[in-house]
Structures are given as C-alpha cells and as structure tokens.
Design a protein around this motif. Sequence first.
Motif, PDB file in Angstrom:
ATOM      1  N   CYS A  98      -6.420   0.250   3.439  1.00  0.00           N
ATOM      2  CA  CYS A  98      -5.973  -1.138   3.311  1.00  0.00           C
ATOM      3  C   CYS A  98      -6.267  -1.905   4.609  1.00  0.00           C
TER       4      CYS A  98
ATOM      5  N   CYS B 201       0.845  -1.191   0.000  1.00  0.00           N
ATOM      6  CA  CYS B 201       0.000   0.000   0.000  1.00  0.00           C
ATOM      7  C   CYS B 201       0.884   1.245   0.000  1.00  0.00           C
TER       8      CYS B 201
ATOM      9  N   CYS C  31      -5.710   3.460   7.595  1.00  0.00           N
ATOM     10  CA  CYS C  31      -5.637   3.466   6.137  1.00  0.00           C
ATOM     11  C   CYS C  31      -6.717   2.535   5.566  1.00  0.00           C
TER      12      CYS C  31
ATOM     13  N   GLU D   6      -0.164   4.277   0.094  1.00  0.00           N
ATOM     14  CA  GLU D   6      -0.743   5.322   0.950  1.00  0.00           C
ATOM     15  C   GLU D   6      -0.081   5.347   2.332  1.00  0.00           C
ATOM     16  N   CYS D   7       0.131   4.158   2.889  1.00  0.00           N
ATOM     17  CA  CYS D   7       0.587   4.106   4.286  1.00  0.00           C
ATOM     18  C   CYS D   7       1.916   3.368   4.442  1.00  0.00           C
TER      19      CYS D   7
HETATM   20 ZN    ZN Z   1      -2.543   1.405   3.542  1.00  0.00          ZN
END
Ligand code: ZN
Length: 315
Positions: free
Chosen positions: A113, A97, A111, A99-100
């Motif tokens: 996920c 992921c 997040c 994003e995180c």
């Molecule tokens: Zn994530």
Amino acid sequence: MSDYMIYQKAKAEIEERRKNALLEADGRNEIARSESEEIRRIDDELTKTGMLIFKTAVEGGDIAPVRERNKALQARRRELLVSLGYPEDYTEVKYSCKECSDTGVVGTRYCNCLKEIMIRERIAASAMGRLIEVQSFDNFDLSHYSYDPKVAEKMKMILAMAKGYVRDFATKKGNLLLIGPTGTGKTHISTAIARELIHQGYNVIYDSTQNIISDFESDRFRSGYGREESKSEKYLDCPLLIIDDLGTEFSNQFTLATIYNLLNTRQNKGLATVISTNLSPDELARKYEDRIYSRIIGSGTKILPFEGKDKRVTK
Ligand SMILES: [Zn+2]
C-alpha cells in the motif's frame, strides 16, 4: 521531488489513514455504548480482565479461566451489537490495508500500500503527470497510419521495439532515440514507456530539454546558504531520464556544456536515457559538437525513426 520526499509524503498519507481508522472506531464504540448499558458494563469488565490477565501472567498464575471469561464477554458483546442492528464487527478498527494495519510496514519490508502511494506520487511529481493518464501502449492507434501500408508497418515495428525496451529494461537499460517529424507519436510512445516503467517501480523523470536546462541553470546560480534541494541532481541519478524535444532549446555555451555533462554522466553511470527530437540526424550533427552528437546517436543507442503525417494536422 527526491525519493526521500516521496517516501515522506506516502508515509504521512498512511499515518493519516491509520489515525482516521482509529478515530472512526472510537466513534462507533461511543455510539454502541450510548445505545446499550450492557455494552458499557462489558467494556468496563473487559478493561479489568485485560489487566487481570496481565497481572496473573506476571505472577505466574493460571490465566486460562480469565481468558475464558474474556472470550465469553466478547461473544456477548458481538451478540448485543447485532441485536442493536449493527454488524458484529461494528466497533472494530477498519484499517484501509489489512496487511500492515495502516503502518506501511510488514516485518522489515515496505507494504504494497505504501509502495502504491509512492508510485502515484512519483507520477504526479513528474512533468508527464497528466499525459500518463491518457497515453499508453494500449491506446497507441496504429490505424492512424493506415493511409500508407509502409508507414503503418514501420510504426508497428516501433511500437514493438518500445514494448521490447520496457520488457528488457531490468537487464539491458540501453538508450533510445525517438527521431522524426512533429506529431508522429513520439510523445505518446515516450509517455507510454515512462508509464510502464513507473508502474514497475522505477523512478522515471520526464521533462523537456528546456526545463531540464533551466533546473541546471537555477542550481548554478543559487546561493550556497540554506538547505535548498538541488533541482538538477535527479537528472544525473534517476534510472531512466526521458528528455523531450531535444533541439528546441536555446543554444549557447552553457546549454551545450550542460547537455554534454548530463549525457556523459549518465553514460558513465550506466543509466538509461530516452531522447526524442524533431531534428534529423544531419540537423543534430550541425547543432551539436561531435562529443554530444556521439552520445545522442552513439553505439549504445537504439534508434526509432518515426514517420508519417502530423497527427495534429490531419485530425
Ligand atoms: Zn499496507
């Protein structure tokens, strides 16, 4: 499974992803270094320039030249990787992921996920785990009722009402009673409701009346020692409880008291309950005392009357 346990499980899975991503990047770095002496030298120098940037910054010196040198080394390193036949980002850490970076957290929020894993775990932990895979609103087959246009029309209405229930759940949170003979689609519709709301992030619990009562029973008799998790607590505080097959349970003082306590507590807390039953209203009235009957079929409840032949027989 409690919300906290579901969170713990999801968190553990994210940590595992992160560990693997780091391990794999380490492995690729080893490969690259083993194949190029210049990459080994660059890595040594990068380690030193990293420390030098830190030291210079602390001492208040000009870090720009070291930064430049650092950048040039990294560019050269990418070139070397490509010349070895690898992509230029070959040795970078590839998180599942972006994003995180597989931490499960973005700023102060979970997040997406992590949330996805929690949804999945919640479904798996529920009794409908398997059903939910195959039964949805989309594959509720109205053509099965086409042998009688009146029945078909009613089932179309029921489908629309069930979809409306899901659509308005966030604001209304009422109760539903799915009533009608065996094999007319009650389980399919209640599973579809559960599926939709779980995907919206609600903690939905779905089980047969008998299993629910058994959990209350085992809590009643469990020892006061240790830190065993309560099995029945979840039925009293989940935002949606789906009670399947009411009326098939063995009936005695304890089961009646349990059903009353369950429905009453949920009503007082303003929590939604969906009940399915093969019993007719008359049969329900005979089986349950008034205080239970009024909570099954009372004013806060929308009734979906299922009709038709038993699917499992006609197929
Ligand atoms: Zn994530």
